[in-house]
Design a protein around this motif. Structure first.
Motif, PDB file in Angstrom:
ATOM      1  N   TYR A  15       0.835  -1.210   0.000  1.00 50.63           N
ATOM      2  CA  TYR A  15       0.000   0.000   0.000  1.00 50.63           C
ATOM      3  C   TYR A  15       0.869   1.259   0.000  1.00 50.63           C
ATOM      4  CZ  TYR A  15      -2.819   3.486   2.686  1.00 50.63           C
ATOM      5  OH  TYR A  15      -3.436   4.615   3.168  1.00 50.63           O
ATOM      6  N   GLY A  16       1.964   1.234   0.734  1.00 53.41           N
ATOM      7  CA  GLY A  16       2.852   2.387   0.770  1.00 53.41           C
ATOM      8  C   GLY A  16       3.834   2.465  -0.386  1.00 53.41           C
ATOM      9  N   TYR A  17       4.147   1.319  -0.975  1.00 54.04           N
ATOM     10  CA  TYR A  17       5.202   1.255  -1.994  1.00 54.04           C
ATOM     11  C   TYR A  17       4.711   1.680  -3.380  1.00 54.04           C
ATOM     12  CZ  TYR A  17       9.350  -0.756  -4.317  1.00 54.04           C
ATOM     13  OH  TYR A  17      10.512  -0.952  -5.033  1.00 54.04           O
ATOM     14  N   ILE A  18       3.492   1.353  -3.729  1.00 51.81           N
ATOM     15  CA  ILE A  18       2.987   1.608  -5.080  1.00 51.81           C
ATOM     16  C   ILE A  18       3.014   3.104  -5.449  1.00 51.81           C
ATOM     17  CG2 ILE A  18       0.958   1.439  -6.593  1.00 51.81           C
ATOM     18  CD1 ILE A  18       0.274  -1.162  -4.916  1.00 51.81           C
ATOM     19  N   PRO A  19       2.507   4.008  -4.592  1.00 52.50           N
ATOM     20  CA  PRO A  19       2.550   5.426  -4.993  1.00 52.50           C
ATOM     21  C   PRO A  19       3.968   5.978  -5.094  1.00 52.50           C
ATOM     22  CG  PRO A  19       1.773   5.193  -2.733  1.00 52.50           C
ATOM     23  CD  PRO A  19       1.788   3.821  -3.325  1.00 52.50           C
ATOM     24  N   VAL A  20       4.909   5.401  -4.340  1.00 49.91           N
ATOM     25  CA  VAL A  20       6.305   5.821  -4.458  1.00 49.91           C
ATOM     26  C   VAL A  20       6.827   5.515  -5.854  1.00 49.91           C
ATOM     27  CG1 VAL A  20       8.655   5.396  -3.639  1.00 49.91           C
ATOM     28  CG2 VAL A  20       6.785   5.585  -1.993  1.00 49.91           C
ATOM     29  N   LEU A  21       6.531   4.317  -6.337  1.00 48.71           N
ATOM     30  CA  LEU A  21       6.941   3.945  -7.691  1.00 48.71           C
ATOM     31  C   LEU A  21       6.292   4.858  -8.729  1.00 48.71           C
ATOM     32  CD1 LEU A  21       6.715   0.042  -7.426  1.00 48.71           C
ATOM     33  CD2 LEU A  21       8.788   1.430  -7.434  1.00 48.71           C
ATOM     34  N   ALA A  22       5.013   5.167  -8.512  1.00 48.54           N
ATOM     35  CA  ALA A  22       4.320   6.053  -9.445  1.00 48.54           C
ATOM     36  C   ALA A  22       4.954   7.440  -9.451  1.00 48.54           C
ATOM     37  CB  ALA A  22       2.837   6.140  -9.087  1.00 48.54           C
ATOM     38  N   ASP A  23       5.313   7.952  -8.257  1.00 47.51           N
ATOM     39  CA  ASP A  23       5.956   9.264  -8.167  1.00 47.51           C
ATOM     40  C   ASP A  23       7.304   9.275  -8.880  1.00 47.51           C
ATOM     41  OD1 ASP A  23       3.878  10.339  -6.746  1.00 47.51           O
ATOM     42  OD2 ASP A  23       4.825  10.098  -4.778  1.00 47.51           O
ATOM     43  N   GLN A  24       7.966   8.114  -8.908  1.00 46.04           N
ATOM     44  CA  GLN A  24       9.257   7.991  -9.582  1.00 46.04           C
ATOM     45  C   GLN A  24       9.099   7.670 -11.070  1.00 46.04           C
ATOM     46  OE1 GLN A  24      11.214   4.945  -7.261  1.00 46.04           O
ATOM     47  NE2 GLN A  24      11.701   6.346  -5.584  1.00 46.04           N
ATOM     48  N   ASN A  25       7.853   7.681 -11.535  1.00 50.04           N
ATOM     49  CA  ASN A  25       7.532   7.391 -12.933  1.00 50.04           C
ATOM     50  C   ASN A  25       7.923   5.977 -13.338  1.00 50.04           C
ATOM     51  OD1 ASN A  25       6.228   8.432 -15.238  1.00 50.04           O
ATOM     52  ND2 ASN A  25       8.181   8.788 -16.257  1.00 50.04           N
ATOM     53  N   ARG A  26       7.930   5.064 -12.385  1.00 46.78           N
ATOM     54  CA  ARG A  26       8.209   3.655 -12.658  1.00 46.78           C
ATOM     55  C   ARG A  26       6.863   2.938 -12.821  1.00 46.78           C
ATOM     56  NH1 ARG A  26      12.197   2.590  -7.681  1.00 46.78           N
ATOM     57  NH2 ARG A  26      12.065   0.415  -8.372  1.00 46.78           N
ATOM     58  N   MET A  27       6.171   3.304 -13.893  1.00 45.55           N
ATOM     59  CA  MET A  27       4.769   2.928 -14.045  1.00 45.55           C
ATOM     60  C   MET A  27       4.566   1.423 -14.247  1.00 45.55           C
ATOM     61  SD  MET A  27       3.355   5.675 -13.384  1.00 45.55           S
ATOM     62  CE  MET A  27       3.299   7.444 -13.523  1.00 45.55           C
ATOM     63  N   GLU A  54       6.415  -1.033 -13.105  1.00 45.85           N
ATOM     64  CA  GLU A  54       6.592  -1.680 -11.807  1.00 45.85           C
ATOM     65  C   GLU A  54       5.395  -1.404 -10.904  1.00 45.85           C
ATOM     66  OE1 GLU A  54      10.739  -1.463 -10.038  1.00 45.85           O
ATOM     67  OE2 GLU A  54      10.877   0.013 -11.653  1.00 45.85           O
ATOM     68  N   ALA A  55       4.927  -0.160 -10.892  1.00 43.03           N
ATOM     69  CA  ALA A  55       3.772   0.191 -10.067  1.00 43.03           C
ATOM     70  C   ALA A  55       2.551  -0.632 -10.468  1.00 43.03           C
ATOM     71  CB  ALA A  55       3.471   1.680 -10.188  1.00 43.03           C
ATOM     72  N   ALA A  56       2.353  -0.816 -11.770  1.00 42.24           N
ATOM     73  CA  ALA A  56       1.219  -1.607 -12.256  1.00 42.24           C
ATOM     74  C   ALA A  56       1.337  -3.059 -11.804  1.00 42.24           C
ATOM     75  CB  ALA A  56       1.134  -1.521 -13.775  1.00 42.24           C
ATOM     76  N   HIS A  57       2.555  -3.584 -11.826  1.00 41.14           N
ATOM     77  CA  HIS A  57       2.790  -4.961 -11.373  1.00 41.14           C
ATOM     78  C   HIS A  57       2.427  -5.109  -9.899  1.00 41.14           C
ATOM     79  CE1 HIS A  57       4.841  -8.676 -10.268  1.00 41.14           C
ATOM     80  NE2 HIS A  57       5.524  -7.991  -9.371  1.00 41.14           N
ATOM     81  N   TYR A  58       2.926  -4.200  -9.069  1.00 38.75           N
ATOM     82  CA  TYR A  58       2.655  -4.308  -7.631  1.00 38.75           C
ATOM     83  C   TYR A  58       1.200  -3.998  -7.313  1.00 38.75           C
ATOM     84  CZ  TYR A  58       7.635  -4.890  -6.773  1.00 38.75           C
ATOM     85  OH  TYR A  58       8.919  -5.387  -6.755  1.00 38.75           O
ATOM     86  N   LEU A  59       0.561  -3.158  -8.114  1.00 41.10           N
ATOM     87  CA  LEU A  59      -0.853  -2.883  -7.900  1.00 41.10           C
ATOM     88  C   LEU A  59      -1.686  -4.136  -8.142  1.00 41.10           C
ATOM     89  CD1 LEU A  59      -3.255  -1.069  -7.334  1.00 41.10           C
ATOM     90  CD2 LEU A  59      -3.129  -0.237  -9.698  1.00 41.10           C
ATOM     91  N   GLN A  60      -1.381  -4.870  -9.211  1.00 37.53           N
ATOM     92  CA  GLN A  60      -2.094  -6.116  -9.474  1.00 37.53           C
ATOM     93  C   GLN A  60      -1.881  -7.111  -8.325  1.00 37.53           C
ATOM     94  OE1 GLN A  60      -1.048  -8.038 -13.156  1.00 37.53           O
ATOM     95  NE2 GLN A  60      -2.571  -9.650 -12.932  1.00 37.53           N
TER      96      GLN A  60
END
Length: 230
Positions: A54-66, A68-74
């Protein structure tokens, strides 16, 4: 397999992960999340993992690592579905609200689907339990970031953030959880965005007293606030 799961848990204590948050380097969080074997984890271990996802996904999004963020969101969504019956109802709904918000972060064209759904479910989470700190935090973030047109309200966000902070400070379980310093930073930012820079400075300084290794506040955020207040 149980021994492996226990070793993986011990190698990533909450204190270690908290210090990674303090240093603004969450690569350890990614290592922790990737090292877990979901199928061999106990339910408390699974709920702990979900909170870090829950805390990690928006960090990846803020870093434009989309990607990876999509993977962890799933993965986050899959884990939520499997652990729904073990999560407090308000926490589960709040996490679902966060999931919708993250989907919007990854695709801004989804404001009328994922964005609005996040707003609605955040309300539902708080109605389910008005004293749930995760629900309070999530609803506060939604109120803080949403445009007024969609119901955003920074004054209400502040009230929710302060309530969440008060609950977390009384609960020793949050001593080394990232959620507490994160909400305390949100309070400072809410004061800032409301135009009360002195109050934002006081909040940032108070947060540093409790979390002296919070590098972002010490080296970046607080100096910026002080320059604005000169």
């Amino acid at each position: 397999m149980l021994l492996v799961a226990q070793l993986a848990f011990c190698q990533f204590s909450d204190e270690q992960l908290y210090m990674a948050y303090m240093s603004s380097d969450l690569s350890l969080w990614g290592q922790y999340i990737d090292a877990q074997d979901w199928n061999t984890m106990s339910h408390p271990q699974r709920l702990r993992l979900i909170n870090y996802e829950y805390g990690y996904i928006p960090v990846l999004a803020d870093q434009n690592r989309m990607e990876e963020a999509a993977h962890y969101l799933q993965q986050f969504n899959n884990h939520l579905s499997q652990e729904q019956s073990y999560l407090p109802k308000a926490t589960y709904i709040a996490y679902r609200s966060a999931s919708h918000a993250y989907a919007y972060l990854l695709d801004k064209s989804k404001i009328f689907s994922e964005g609005m759904q996040s707003f609605k479910t955040a309300k539902q989470a708080l109605l389910s339990d008005p004293n749930n700190p995760i629900a309070l935090t999530l609803k506060g973030n939604v109120d803080f970031y949403a445009p007024k047109l969609f119901g955003g309200d920074k004054k209400q966000a502040m009230e929710l953030f302060l309530q969440a902070e008060s609950i977390m400070l009384r609960d020793t379980a949050f001593r080394y959880l990232w959620n507490l310093p994160a909400i305390q930073l949100c309070i400072a930012q809410c004061y800032e965005k409301s135009g009360d820079i002195p109050a934002a400075i006081r909040q940032a300084e108070k947060t540093l007293q409790q979390h002296p290794h919070f590098i972002y506040i010490r080296q970046t955020y607080l100096p910026q606030l002080k320059r604005r207040n000169e």
